[in-house]
Design a protein around this motif. Sequence first.
Motif, PDB file in Angstrom:
ATOM      1  N   SER A  18       0.910  -1.109   0.022  1.00 45.68           N
ATOM      2  CA  SER A  18      -0.095   0.060  -0.075  1.00 45.68           C
ATOM      3  C   SER A  18       0.752   1.208   0.125  1.00 45.68           C
ATOM      4  CB  SER A  18      -0.945   0.003   1.215  1.00 45.68           C
ATOM      5  OG  SER A  18      -0.087   0.547   2.302  1.00 45.68           O
ATOM      6  N   THR A  19       2.123   1.038   0.210  1.00 40.48           N
ATOM      7  CA  THR A  19       3.086   2.348   0.565  1.00 40.48           C
ATOM      8  C   THR A  19       3.336   2.848  -0.947  1.00 40.48           C
ATOM      9  OG1 THR A  19       4.871   1.004   0.630  1.00 40.48           O
ATOM     10  CG2 THR A  19       4.229   1.471   2.667  1.00 40.48           C
ATOM     11  N   GLY A  20       3.223   2.012  -2.086  1.00 42.36           N
ATOM     12  CA  GLY A  20       3.754   2.564  -3.137  1.00 42.36           C
ATOM     13  C   GLY A  20       5.413   2.262  -3.331  1.00 42.36           C
ATOM     14  N   VAL A  21       5.836   2.953  -4.154  1.00 42.10           N
ATOM     15  CA  VAL A  21       7.156   2.971  -4.372  1.00 42.10           C
ATOM     16  C   VAL A  21       8.059   3.827  -3.651  1.00 42.10           C
ATOM     17  CG1 VAL A  21       7.517   2.086  -6.975  1.00 42.10           C
ATOM     18  CG2 VAL A  21       7.168   4.696  -6.377  1.00 42.10           C
ATOM     19  N   GLY A  22       9.001   3.656  -3.235  1.00 43.55           N
ATOM     20  CA  GLY A  22       9.860   4.642  -2.589  1.00 43.55           C
ATOM     21  C   GLY A  22      10.341   4.369  -1.011  1.00 43.55           C
ATOM     22  N   VAL A  23       9.588   3.413  -0.542  1.00 44.91           N
ATOM     23  CA  VAL A  23      10.010   3.407   1.014  1.00 44.91           C
ATOM     24  C   VAL A  23      10.990   2.161   0.963  1.00 44.91           C
ATOM     25  CG1 VAL A  23       9.119   3.055   3.137  1.00 44.91           C
ATOM     26  CG2 VAL A  23       7.744   4.296   1.608  1.00 44.91           C
ATOM     27  N   THR A  24      12.179   2.699   0.885  1.00 46.01           N
ATOM     28  CA  THR A  24      13.321   1.554   0.647  1.00 46.01           C
ATOM     29  C   THR A  24      13.306   0.695   2.043  1.00 46.01           C
ATOM     30  OG1 THR A  24      14.726   3.008   1.406  1.00 46.01           O
ATOM     31  CG2 THR A  24      14.705   2.822  -0.862  1.00 46.01           C
ATOM     32  N   THR A  25      12.870   1.333   3.170  1.00 43.67           N
ATOM     33  CA  THR A  25      13.120   0.359   4.393  1.00 43.67           C
ATOM     34  C   THR A  25      11.906  -0.762   4.594  1.00 43.67           C
ATOM     35  OG1 THR A  25      11.987   1.832   5.777  1.00 43.67           O
ATOM     36  CG2 THR A  25      14.355   2.070   5.688  1.00 43.67           C
ATOM     37  N   ALA A  70      11.216  16.153  -7.614  1.00 43.20           N
ATOM     38  CA  ALA A  70      11.580  14.950  -8.768  1.00 43.20           C
ATOM     39  C   ALA A  70      12.690  14.232  -7.906  1.00 43.20           C
ATOM     40  CB  ALA A  70      12.257  15.800  -9.792  1.00 43.20           C
ATOM     41  N   GLY A  71      12.832  14.289  -6.644  1.00 43.17           N
ATOM     42  CA  GLY A  71      13.745  13.674  -6.034  1.00 43.17           C
ATOM     43  C   GLY A  71      15.339  14.075  -6.190  1.00 43.17           C
ATOM     44  N   ARG A  72      15.388  15.218  -6.498  1.00 40.77           N
ATOM     45  CA  ARG A  72      16.869  15.627  -6.837  1.00 40.77           C
ATOM     46  C   ARG A  72      17.481  16.298  -5.538  1.00 40.77           C
ATOM     47  NH1 ARG A  72      18.043  20.518  -7.878  1.00 40.77           N
ATOM     48  NH2 ARG A  72      20.016  21.069  -9.090  1.00 40.77           N
ATOM     49  N   SER A  73      18.451  15.884  -5.225  1.00 41.16           N
ATOM     50  CA  SER A  73      19.248  16.465  -3.764  1.00 41.16           C
ATOM     51  C   SER A  73      20.283  17.484  -4.115  1.00 41.16           C
ATOM     52  CB  SER A  73      19.776  15.453  -2.833  1.00 41.16           C
ATOM     53  OG  SER A  73      20.840  15.700  -2.391  1.00 41.16           O
ATOM     54  N   PRO A  74      20.103  18.972  -3.699  1.00 43.84           N
ATOM     55  CA  PRO A  74      21.189  19.703  -4.281  1.00 43.84           C
ATOM     56  C   PRO A  74      22.505  19.362  -3.787  1.00 43.84           C
ATOM     57  CG  PRO A  74      19.459  20.887  -2.871  1.00 43.84           C
ATOM     58  CD  PRO A  74      19.180  19.382  -3.148  1.00 43.84           C
ATOM     59  N   SER A 133      18.446   9.345  -6.295  1.00 45.77           N
ATOM     60  CA  SER A 133      17.434   8.014  -5.996  1.00 45.77           C
ATOM     61  C   SER A 133      18.276   7.015  -5.969  1.00 45.77           C
ATOM     62  CB  SER A 133      16.305   8.509  -6.946  1.00 45.77           C
ATOM     63  OG  SER A 133      16.644   8.423  -8.245  1.00 45.77           O
ATOM     64  N   GLN A 134      18.966   6.674  -7.139  1.00 49.49           N
ATOM     65  CA  GLN A 134      19.551   5.259  -7.122  1.00 49.49           C
ATOM     66  C   GLN A 134      20.601   5.088  -5.959  1.00 49.49           C
ATOM     67  OE1 GLN A 134      21.783   4.656 -10.666  1.00 49.49           O
ATOM     68  NE2 GLN A 134      22.371   2.547 -10.327  1.00 49.49           N
ATOM     69  N   ALA A 135      21.251   5.962  -5.566  1.00 47.63           N
ATOM     70  CA  ALA A 135      22.359   6.091  -4.456  1.00 47.63           C
ATOM     71  C   ALA A 135      21.675   5.783  -3.367  1.00 47.63           C
ATOM     72  CB  ALA A 135      23.194   7.372  -4.430  1.00 47.63           C
ATOM     73  N   ASP A 136      20.573   6.626  -3.178  1.00 52.49           N
ATOM     74  CA  ASP A 136      19.434   6.504  -1.825  1.00 52.49           C
ATOM     75  C   ASP A 136      18.911   4.955  -1.874  1.00 52.49           C
ATOM     76  OD1 ASP A 136      18.653   7.768   0.369  1.00 52.49           O
ATOM     77  OD2 ASP A 136      16.607   7.926  -0.626  1.00 52.49           O
ATOM     78  N   TYR A 137      18.545   4.257  -2.853  1.00 51.89           N
ATOM     79  CA  TYR A 137      18.078   3.047  -2.953  1.00 51.89           C
ATOM     80  C   TYR A 137      19.260   1.976  -2.490  1.00 51.89           C
ATOM     81  CZ  TYR A 137      16.417  -1.261  -4.846  1.00 51.89           C
ATOM     82  OH  TYR A 137      16.062  -2.477  -4.987  1.00 51.89           O
ATOM     83  N   LEU A 138      20.250   2.195  -3.120  1.00 56.76           N
ATOM     84  CA  LEU A 138      21.258   1.263  -3.106  1.00 56.76           C
ATOM     85  C   LEU A 138      21.674   1.323  -1.512  1.00 56.76           C
ATOM     86  CD1 LEU A 138      23.781   1.748  -5.911  1.00 56.76           C
ATOM     87  CD2 LEU A 138      22.401  -0.375  -5.315  1.00 56.76           C
ATOM     88  N   PHE A 180      24.776  11.343   1.558  1.00 58.66           N
ATOM     89  CA  PHE A 180      24.262  11.866   0.154  1.00 58.66           C
ATOM     90  C   PHE A 180      23.508  13.020   0.235  1.00 58.66           C
ATOM     91  CE2 PHE A 180      24.232   6.916   0.267  1.00 58.66           C
ATOM     92  CZ  PHE A 180      25.238   6.701  -0.421  1.00 58.66           C
ATOM     93  N   ASP A 181      22.471  13.215   1.161  1.00 57.59           N
ATOM     94  CA  ASP A 181      21.687  14.476   1.067  1.00 57.59           C
ATOM     95  C   ASP A 181      22.021  15.497   2.006  1.00 57.59           C
ATOM     96  OD1 ASP A 181      20.689  13.375   3.155  1.00 57.59           O
ATOM     97  OD2 ASP A 181      18.669  12.823   2.183  1.00 57.59           O
ATOM     98  N   ALA A 182      22.917  14.974   3.184  1.00 60.95           N
ATOM     99  CA  ALA A 182      23.395  16.035   3.966  1.00 60.95           C
ATOM    100  C   ALA A 182      22.152  16.235   5.115  1.00 60.95           C
ATOM    101  CB  ALA A 182      23.812  17.261   3.523  1.00 60.95           C
TER     102      ALA A 182
END
Lengths: 338, 338, 339, 339
Positions: free
Chosen positions: D20-27, D168-172, D187-192, D251-253
């Motif tokens: 039910s969470t959809g994509v993106g909750v890697t934990t 868009a998931g873009r981290s400055p 997003s790929q780094a975050d996923y890995l 990654f995202d500080a």
Amino acid sequence: MFVLRPSRLTDLPAIERIAAKSPVGVTSLPDNRERLYAKIEASVKSFESDVCGNGEETYFLVLEDTRTGELVGTSGVVASAGYQEPFYNYRNETLIHASRELGVHSKIHVLSLCHDLTGNTLLTSFYIDEPYQYTEWSDLLSRARLLLIAGHPQRFGDSVVSEMVGLSDEQGNSPFWDGVGRLFFDIDYAQAELYCGIKGRSFIAELLPQHPIYVPLLPEPAQEAIGQVHPAAMLPFEILINEGFETERYIDIFDGGCVVQARTANIRTIAGHRRCRVEIGETAGAPVQLLANRKLTDYRATVGAAVVDEQQGTVRLSQTLADVLCVVAGDALLVCAL
Amino acid sequence: MFVLRPSRLTDLPAIERIAAKSPVGVTSLPDNRERLYAKIEASVKSFESDVCGNGEETYFLVLEDTRTGELVGTSGVVASAGYQEPFYNYRNETLIHASRELGVHSKIHVLSLCHDLTGNTLLTSFYIDEPYQYTEWSDLLSRARLLLIAGHPQRFGDSVVSEMVGLSDEQGNSPFWDGVGRLFFDIDYAQAELYCGIKGRSFIAELLPQHPIYVPLLPEPAQEAIGQVHPAAMLPFEILINEGFETERYIDIFDGGCVVQARTANIRTIAGHRRCRVEIGETAGAPVQLLANRKLTDYRATVGAAVVDEQQGTVRLSQTLADVLCVVAGDALLVCAL
Amino acid sequence: MFVRSIVAADLASLMALARSTGVGVTTLPANEERLSRRIDISERSIAGTAPRQDANYLFVLEDASGAVVGTSAVAAAVGLDEPWYNYRVGLSVHASRELGVYRRLQTLFLTNDMTGVAELCSLFLHTDFRHSNNGALLSKSRFLFLADFPERFSDKVIAEMRGVSDDAGRSPFWESLGRHFFKMDFSQADYLSGIGNKSFIAELMPQHPVYVDFLSEEARAVIGQVHDKTRPALSMLQGEGFSYQGYVDIFDAGPTVECALKQIRAVRESKVVTALPHHTQADDITYLVSNRKLSDFRVCLVRSRMTPAGLPISPEALSKLNLAVGDSVRAVPLSAREE
Amino acid sequence: MFVRSIVAADLASLMALARSTGVGVTTLPANEERLSRRIDISERSIAGTAPRQDANYLFVLEDASGAVVGTSAVAAAVGLDEPWYNYRVGLSVHASRELGVYRRLQTLFLTNDMTGVAELCSLFLHTDFRHSNNGALLSKSRFLFLADFPERFSDKVIAEMRGVSDDAGRSPFWESLGRHFFKMDFSQADYLSGIGNKSFIAELMPQHPVYVDFLSEEARAVIGQVHDKTRPALSMLQGEGFSYQGYVDIFDAGPTVECALKQIRAVRESKVVTALPHHTQADDITYLVSNRKLSDFRVCLVRSRMTPAGLPISPEALSKLNLAVGDSVRAVPLSAREE
């Protein structure tokens, strides 16, 4: 009489016997049949290859008794260090710590992990049976590699390096590893060399810190081992020092052994050799010299009496010697004083 | 006709005029009477000194119009860089960042503060008036220094380096300084060069961080300025590149300008010169060559017609040329093709 | 006994105190010019004419006879003039699942992280007076000053604690690290640092991370540890909420303890109340009480018990504070134990 | 609604929640094998058969119908298996009195300083249930577990807060730093990283200090900042005593917030008391109450008011807790505001 020639797959049993005798730390001669087989195979392919730069080629040579066909030594050349995996060393460096106010200017010796030597040609796998050490044949075994380079400069780098086995005791403990590497790995030197043999050397290098290591903080024995050469490796070391190789700048990351380096063009054998046309004839009383042909798959080198006529650009050999060297009259031959 | 000779204290007014015209960044030609006086004084002492190694000597030469006595250029040689204060540069390096699991192997370009070039002989202070640029006289001005080295190898190092002025705009802003040095100092490039002139260059170097600087993080203009040469310095740069100097490894810590380096023995003028005995005679139609005597306080070099007899080891000159060069028949003369 | 801001007229007494300390107290050198400068800075700090990077408030403990028998001080913000160095004790893990290797290594990083924080310093009490809470009064009076005038200080307050050294002044940490980097004794380095030359010394220390395992066992053992004689001072600060967060001195590895200004117990729990007429009670405790006056700041100890209406204070104490009944004071129990 | 330790029978419900969470909750990936492993580890952690480096306690929020509508977890000690990386934001001062130069530069140092600390993680609540203190119950119930079984955890507890990224998931921060070091999207780094590959990614990050001034203005602005959506979670943790001490995600500080286990408000102020029969009072507040049972740990919210004899608890709440009147409970006001 002995002749140096490219290794063949049929040499495998004899090379295995040699590998078993070579000291720990000579990881280029692993005591492992499969890896030796691959090494010979790569060499055969390299000698057959038609390349115009220094790439993945590795040349592996054996020293054969022309009477018995027995092998008594090996040596090798890697065309380009770090071609397949990064080639790491510690660079000896000094940092200057200066305080104008205190009028102090101190130089601190540090070791910095680097891969400066990537792309250099690498001399490896030197081993010769005890009775032939410190003879013209050990000279041949090492220096004929330099004639191979001289004969085919486009296949090799502008600089040549070689890693000397560093200090370790009879139990296989390396004071440099114990003082440095063990801190980061907590495995002993023999184990580390074992991993290297299996996983490759850069595997461990990648886990070492990129920060410089302050030499004054190392235990005395580790400091003393920096740039030293194992007694068993003094022979190949001395040969290369005589060739003009320099020692100061780089050391091995495992045992702190000396890494010697020279500009290809300045190496004594390479700078001092002559390329002559072969003549067959009388050589009684002629000086004994280092001789190598310019072929690849039929590469041969030996030591024997030869008369060079500088004006004519010729070298006179006996028929026997010409046969050993796989040359006939008119062929090119590289000649260098012993 | 122009002759290159050691500077004298009486040259001070003329040299001041030249220093005022030389571009920012050529800190070896400071627009400051006292420092120029000290520079000439040190040079006079160096030419007079009787040394057997490369130490604190600095040689400062001037290019004189033999007709008018007017000076149109200067060049210098520092026997040993870093003799009095450390000689800092950035070393161009790559770090390997490897992840086996991700199969990634990336090379990261970093700049590391170092003083690797300490002890190298340093070519400095090149300046020549505009009408004589890109003529045989600019060649003379730069390359005669190499003949000075060739004539007295014991007074110089095994390697020779020279720092090229890097990029800066007409307002005197250096993109490299703005991207790197300014971060640590918050003063502009012209100010930094001013401090250097007064306090010495190592003063600022000592305040720079010892940690490598990651090049990909620098602003584009700073990255682009790495290893570049200021348009005004292209002439001395090209002369040294033709001599076989290499550019890749070091850059200036202020403006990122290229630091060129060569092994002394491999420099074209040094490797290719001949030492001949002087004969006075007819030289009509002879090739124009680079000529320098082997004296010190009476060091002279110029460009003129000369006939070399390789077999005899002699060089034939006109009496006029011999006078300009302060030589008589039988004296040694170094000759090199232009 | 009471604590007050130093004034120019204290110079002679301060000199006398400095002479009595013997050698070795680098923060209180028996040098008239330097002490005079310290007093001047303190007066200008109170007057608000000293820039923040120079501001340093110096207090003295005055005994019944009017003699100066101790000092303490707070610097408003360190490291704004010259860099302020510490080593930070960090962790570096070297692990490879494939090799079955996992190593946890302590590292020392040279940092200037403490730049801009307020520092407790210059604490000195004449040996004859080291009793009856005089030490606590002298040290903690600073917290009431911080509580009364927080806008003059950074949000974070630190104190550098003396590290371990032996009777001969030999520091094992120095012997194992600092000595390699410049050839002098710890005592000399410590002296140069004390007289304000710290940044020049730090230029000689390693800038790259140092792996603690490269140091001698003795040196490793004293990282973040205090000298035995400093243990009571450390306990006192810990009782006030200060804690060691991994920063140590670059010479002797003594700990820097830190606390957010507002979280210091004596700041957080102090209350501004009205001074009431005195009446002794059975359950009196010792309070630290300030008069809240910037230009004539005074602190003394008061035996009393807080009431909803205010704090009863004896006439003697009020006179030390230059106050009368009905004036406002800031008070806090001298220590957490008192409560 | 109540929180309890997860059990093997929850797998199907957990899968349903994950889907039910959809994509993106890697934990919380909708992967039966991985969820099953998470449950197994949690059960073994409670049983005491999981080694400390693996121990990870997973809790679920159960609604009135018995459905699993949320999760939360605590890892006993991170970084003991693979290195745990953070950047530490430090300060470097470059100054020369002679040149009149004084520059204060922020630096990022790659560290493993958080090795061995406990971590709050895997917080997820179904969107339909994000009301009525359900989020606070789900998150804070972990603190009562920490209070009841502190010996199972490190002395320090951290939580990594999501950093700033756009829609868009873009981290400055990533664009300015990480991207230079290996060519992939944030997003790929975050996923890995989320699936446990963090150490391999960290091998590619700069090991030498990075001067923050070299980063883009956008990147500098987000160091130590949280994503807007994470702001409530940050406030909640700050209310419990967690604070940012200069450690950020590589990654995202995003900030790592930390607190000593014993200093967490819900730990420090929770009390073990007796469950009393229920009686409503006018000044009731909301308590977080645990049953203190390791093998059947349960927490729920109780409207009540503490008495000297104990805490009155309604029969419904007692039933959720599997307790009876007279049993011992641990209770703390749900938030500092309640007190």
